[in-house]
Design a protein around this motif. Structure first.
Motif, PDB file in Angstrom:
ATOM      1  N   SER A 105       0.829  -1.202   0.000  1.00  0.00           N
ATOM      2  CA  SER A 105       0.000   0.000   0.000  1.00  0.00           C
ATOM      3  C   SER A 105       0.866   1.256   0.000  1.00  0.00           C
ATOM      4  O   SER A 105       1.883   1.318   0.705  1.00  0.00           O
ATOM      5  N   SER A 107       0.225   3.809   1.544  1.00  0.00           N
ATOM      6  CA  SER A 107       0.162   4.395   2.884  1.00  0.00           C
ATOM      7  C   SER A 107       0.939   3.584   3.917  1.00  0.00           C
ATOM      8  O   SER A 107       0.987   3.959   5.088  1.00  0.00           O
ATOM      9  N   ASN A 123      -0.720  -4.116   3.616  1.00  0.00           N
ATOM     10  CA  ASN A 123      -1.917  -3.309   3.370  1.00  0.00           C
ATOM     11  C   ASN A 123      -1.869  -1.940   4.055  1.00  0.00           C
ATOM     12  O   ASN A 123      -0.868  -1.567   4.664  1.00  0.00           O
ATOM     13  N   ALA A 124      -2.963  -1.221   3.944  1.00  0.00           N
ATOM     14  CA  ALA A 124      -3.012   0.203   4.286  1.00  0.00           C
ATOM     15  C   ALA A 124      -2.535   0.483   5.707  1.00  0.00           C
ATOM     16  O   ALA A 124      -2.936  -0.186   6.660  1.00  0.00           O
ATOM     17  N   ARG A 125      -1.659   1.471   5.818  1.00  0.00           N
ATOM     18  CA  ARG A 125      -1.146   2.017   7.079  1.00  0.00           C
ATOM     19  C   ARG A 125      -0.366   1.002   7.905  1.00  0.00           C
ATOM     20  O   ARG A 125      -0.080   1.245   9.083  1.00  0.00           O
ATOM     21  N   HIS A 142      -4.033  -4.219   7.385  1.00  0.00           N
ATOM     22  CA  HIS A 142      -4.147  -2.786   7.663  1.00  0.00           C
ATOM     23  C   HIS A 142      -3.818  -2.472   9.127  1.00  0.00           C
ATOM     24  O   HIS A 142      -4.225  -3.176  10.049  1.00  0.00           O
TER      25      HIS A 142
END
Length: 212
Positions: A105, A107, A123-125, A142
């Motif tokens: 990601s 992020s 994945n995100a963050r 995430h």
């Protein structure tokens, strides 16, 4: 000029071979291998024709020449202590290696000297600490976090908001459930399921994973 420049690997074992394949796929040119023993090769990739630069404690002077002209370094060994030592010695030249088939990601936060293997997902963050290995098909969901010099073995899954401490090994196909915290220097056995927090310095196996 190639896309990523020149790369020296510290380590010449099986994990280093996986890292070498990923680095070449990214566009690096492998220009040297530093290891206690000369790599055994029949002339084929990944180490065929790549100069052996001697052991880490007494490398060939050409290593310093390579670094002086901009070559990067990656500590490609499973041993967390060695990764920490070698990356610390060459922090200014550390390279992250991310296989082109990995999904990362935009992020996510990736530390120095990280390896992300084929078909891995970040994945995100998510946050990956310095010197960590996210091996083949491992998943960091995430908002999950790893400390420094961890190893998520092939197929390991760290679910959302979970936290993994420094130098912890999450074995192949093990799963850490959401929002769980795992301590430092802990080993989670292959195929285990972590359903509750684990402290530092334990070896946990089973479903649910318990200190054995």
């Amino acid at each position: 000029m190639n896309e990523h420049g020149e790369l020296v690997l510290f380590g010449a074992g099986g994990h280093a071979a996986v890292v070498a394949d990923a680095a070449v796929a990214m566009g690096f040119v492998l220009v040297g291998v530093v290891d206690a023993m000369r790599p055994v090769t029949d002339g084929r990739p990944p180490f065929g024709g790549v100069p052996w630069l001697g052991p880490p404690d007494d490398p060939d002077p050409s290593l310093h020449e390579l670094l002086g002209r901009g070559a990067r370094v990656h500590a490609a060994v499973g041993d967390a202590g060695l990764r920490r030592r070698w990356l610390g010695d060459h922090a200014d030249h550390a390279a992250c290696i991310v296989h082109p088939t990995a999904v990362v990601s935009p992020s996510a936060t990736i530390g120095e000297g990280v390896f992300i293997g084929p078909r891995a997902v970040v994945n995100a963050r998510a946050v990956i600490g310095t010197g960590t290995i996210v091996n083949t098909a491992a998943i960091l969901e995430h908002d999950a976090r790893t400390g420094e010099f961890c190893h998520l073995a092939p197929g390991a899954i760290v679910l959302g908001n979970a936290m993994v401490g420094d130098q912890t090994l999450v074995g192949s196909n093990a799963t850490i459930l959401p929002a769980i915290t795992v301590g430092h220097r802990t080993t989670i056995g292959a195929g285990s399921v972590v359903t509750s927090d684990l402290p530092d310095d334990v070896r946990a196996f089973g479903n649910p994973a318990r200190d054995r």
